[in-house]
Write a protein that holds these residues in place. Structure first.
Motif, PDB file in Angstrom:
ATOM      1  N   GLY A  51      29.831  40.740  40.088  1.00 23.43           N
ATOM      2  CA  GLY A  51      29.772  40.292  40.661  1.00 23.43           C
ATOM      3  C   GLY A  51      30.893  38.618  40.480  1.00 23.43           C
ATOM      4  O   GLY A  51      31.525  38.185  40.327  1.00 23.43           O
ATOM      5  N   VAL A  52      30.240  38.148  39.331  1.00 19.60           N
ATOM      6  CA  VAL A  52      30.597  37.565  38.250  1.00 19.60           C
ATOM      7  C   VAL A  52      32.381  37.655  37.807  1.00 19.60           C
ATOM      8  O   VAL A  52      32.884  37.491  38.246  1.00 19.60           O
ATOM      9  N   ALA A  53      32.116  39.006  37.137  1.00 18.46           N
ATOM     10  CA  ALA A  53      33.177  39.595  36.478  1.00 18.46           C
ATOM     11  C   ALA A  53      34.942  40.194  37.612  1.00 18.46           C
ATOM     12  O   ALA A  53      35.643  39.677  37.929  1.00 18.46           O
ATOM     13  N   VAL A  54      34.485  40.779  38.863  1.00 18.52           N
ATOM     14  CA  VAL A  54      35.243  39.951  39.648  1.00 18.52           C
ATOM     15  C   VAL A  54      35.577  38.664  39.955  1.00 18.52           C
ATOM     16  O   VAL A  54      36.493  38.242  40.256  1.00 18.52           O
ATOM     17  N   VAL A  55      35.086  37.959  40.476  1.00 16.87           N
ATOM     18  CA  VAL A  55      34.842  36.258  41.163  1.00 16.87           C
ATOM     19  C   VAL A  55      36.317  36.085  39.907  1.00 16.87           C
ATOM     20  O   VAL A  55      36.992  35.332  40.172  1.00 16.87           O
ATOM     21  N   ARG A  56      36.151  36.242  38.589  1.00 19.38           N
ATOM     22  CA  ARG A  56      37.083  35.863  37.552  1.00 19.38           C
ATOM     23  C   ARG A  56      37.853  36.378  37.097  1.00 19.38           C
ATOM     24  O   ARG A  56      39.015  35.686  36.844  1.00 19.38           O
ATOM     25  N   SER A  57      37.841  37.822  38.027  1.00 23.58           N
ATOM     26  CA  SER A  57      39.481  38.816  38.305  1.00 23.58           C
ATOM     27  C   SER A  57      40.088  38.225  39.636  1.00 23.58           C
ATOM     28  O   SER A  57      42.153  38.285  39.177  1.00 23.58           O
ATOM     29  N   ILE A  58      39.973  37.456  40.692  1.00 20.24           N
ATOM     30  CA  ILE A  58      40.065  36.661  41.996  1.00 20.24           C
ATOM     31  C   ILE A  58      41.121  36.179  41.211  1.00 20.24           C
ATOM     32  O   ILE A  58      41.708  35.502  41.737  1.00 20.24           O
ATOM     33  N   ARG A  59      39.546  35.481  40.568  1.00 17.93           N
ATOM     34  CA  ARG A  59      39.983  33.586  40.176  1.00 17.93           C
ATOM     35  C   ARG A  59      41.915  33.732  38.901  1.00 17.93           C
ATOM     36  O   ARG A  59      42.490  33.317  38.971  1.00 17.93           O
ATOM     37  N   ALA A  60      41.427  34.711  38.128  1.00 14.91           N
ATOM     38  CA  ALA A  60      42.915  35.022  37.584  1.00 14.91           C
ATOM     39  C   ALA A  60      43.946  35.370  38.534  1.00 14.91           C
ATOM     40  O   ALA A  60      45.348  35.313  37.993  1.00 14.91           O
ATOM     41  N   LEU A  61      43.950  36.443  39.383  1.00 19.94           N
ATOM     42  CA  LEU A  61      44.826  36.457  39.699  1.00 19.94           C
ATOM     43  C   LEU A  61      44.985  35.614  40.744  1.00 19.94           C
ATOM     44  O   LEU A  61      47.083  35.467  40.414  1.00 19.94           O
ATOM     45  N   GLU A  62      44.510  34.998  41.161  1.00 17.25           N
ATOM     46  CA  GLU A  62      45.075  33.540  42.296  1.00 17.25           C
ATOM     47  C   GLU A  62      45.868  32.472  41.360  1.00 17.25           C
ATOM     48  O   GLU A  62      46.863  31.568  41.541  1.00 17.25           O
ATOM     49  N   ALA A  63      45.448  32.763  39.795  1.00 23.88           N
ATOM     50  CA  ALA A  63      46.120  31.541  38.498  1.00 23.88           C
ATOM     51  C   ALA A  63      47.293  31.861  38.862  1.00 23.88           C
ATOM     52  O   ALA A  63      48.275  31.172  37.822  1.00 23.88           O
ATOM     53  N   SER A  64      47.617  33.206  38.591  1.00 20.68           N
ATOM     54  CA  SER A  64      49.206  34.109  38.786  1.00 20.68           C
ATOM     55  C   SER A  64      49.716  33.673  39.022  1.00 20.68           C
ATOM     56  O   SER A  64      51.413  34.078  38.600  1.00 20.68           O
ATOM     57  N   LEU A  65      49.872  33.201  40.593  1.00 24.92           N
ATOM     58  CA  LEU A  65      50.941  33.360  41.396  1.00 24.92           C
ATOM     59  C   LEU A  65      51.495  32.180  42.094  1.00 24.92           C
ATOM     60  O   LEU A  65      51.091  31.461  41.170  1.00 24.92           O
TER      61      LEU A  65
END
Length: 369
Positions: free
Chosen positions: A355-369
């Motif tokens: 779960g922590v890894a999924v949120v980390r991946s989501i945050r990274a995606l959003e930061a790149s937009l």
């Protein structure tokens, strides 16, 4: 077999030099591409025996990744974990039928693939167990421990990541969540099906009933994975299994591979049941976070179909697993019953990590937009 990695011909794959190893220039992606080619070779075992050099680069990558991931060796740990879990996944998925080209299953009983799987699993599983106090679990009152854990995890307090999903995640993040979750969601309960052969009894009947519900009673439109397809289709996302394989963190792959391992080994049956108990109990709380995010974003019902279904039914499934499966098994296997708690705690640990890894991946995606 579907693949999201472009395969390289074996003859085009160059051996990494010792200098490259010393400077950490280790190309796990190229090693995985070589492995994909090996997977589809006719008579793989015979060809490996006759020409061991065709697998030298792949096996060098395995030898390099294992100490980095599990033994404290220097290197990119995330890359090593990801490579090893992707290799395990590609082997394990051969145990399920995907209604694809039959030739893809040519090597499903390959001794070579079994050797690679066992080589990784042995060290990986020791590493996973090192995160848990196994000796202390053997001293517990198993039934009381399961009852207390179930009560606590049915409605846990919100974490920082839960608040992020509920209050901050964007629609792009929501789509990213669907993409990652689709790897498991589109073949949901497949590992459970592999535990149902053999003698029937009350516990077996409960597991069968659970599988039938997950599979919609044999009606495709009601199968739980069909509801996941509905969510993907709402956003015009790809609905084919493994379409978003390259987005999946190693922590999610580890959960899937762990389930394969436990269902493959009947000696691990109690651990599997403990982990399944945790999964069924904890899903409603996690999915309520996703539903809250969808409500905040103003998404339509089709965009939450899978979450809604599980919020509704999995609390009941959790009660089945506790009262009609785990507790009776604790009586049936009194000397080994502590393994139910081990499976539960390991499922929780690995699930929280994922779960922590999924949120980390989501945050990274959003930061790149």
């Amino acid at each position: 077999m579907q693949s999201n990695v472009v395969s390289l011909p074996l003859t085009n794959f160059k051996v990494n030099s010792k200098a490259e190893l010393r400077t950490e220039v280790f190309k796990y992606d190229e090693a995985e591409q070589q492995f994909i080619v090996l997977l589809e070779l006719e008579d793989l075992d015979k060809k490996i025996a006759a020409q061991p050099e065709i697998a030298v680069n792949f096996e060098s990558a395995i030898a390099r990744a294992i100490p980095v991931a599990y033994e404290g060796g220097s290197g990119d740990r995330n890359a090593a974990h990801l490579f090893l879990q992707r290799v395990l996944y590609r082997i394990n998925r051969l145990k399920l039928f995907w209604y694809d080209d039959l030739r893809h299953y040519t090597n499903e009983r390959s001794y070579y693939l079994q050797k690679i799987r066992d080589r990784i699993e042995e060290v990986w599983q020791q590493w996973e167990l090192s995160h848990l106090g196994v000796e202390s679990l053997q001293k517990l009152d198993v039934k009381q421990a399961l009852i207390e854990r179930a009560k606590s995890d049915l409605d846990p307090p919100l974490t920082q990541d839960s608040h992020y999903i509920r209050e901050e995640m964007t629609e792009a993040g929501y789509r990213h969540l669907l993409a990652i979750a689709s790897l498991d969601g589109l073949v949901e309960a497949s590992q459970l099906s592999r535990t149902l052969g053999g003698v029937s009894n009350e516990v077996h009947s409960v597991l069968t009933r659970l599988l039938l519900e997950e599979y919609g009673g044999g009606r495709l439109a009601r199968k739980h994975s069909s509801h996941f397809i509905t969510m993907l289709a709402e956003f015009k996302m790809q609905t084919e299994p493994e379409a978003y394989f390259d987005l999946v963190p190693w922590e999610i792959l580890a959960l899937i591979n762990h389930s394969f391992l436990l269902t493959e080994r009947k000696r691990c049956f109690l651990r599997y049941i403990g982990g399944l108990l945790y999964a069924e109990l904890s899903v409603p709380a996690a999915f309520k976070n996703y539903r809250a995010a969808a409500d905040r974003l103003g998404l339509q019902a089709n965009a939450t179909a899978y979450w809604d279904l599980h919020i509704k039914v999995d609390e009941l499934h959790g009660r089945w697993m506790l009262d009609d499966a785990a507790l009776p098994l604790a009586d049936m296997y009194a000397s080994s019953a502590w393994e139910l708690v081990l499976g539960y705690d390991q499922g929780k640990f690995m699930g929280d990590r994922a779960g922590v890894a999924v949120v980390r991946s989501i945050r990274a995606l959003e930061a790149s937009l």
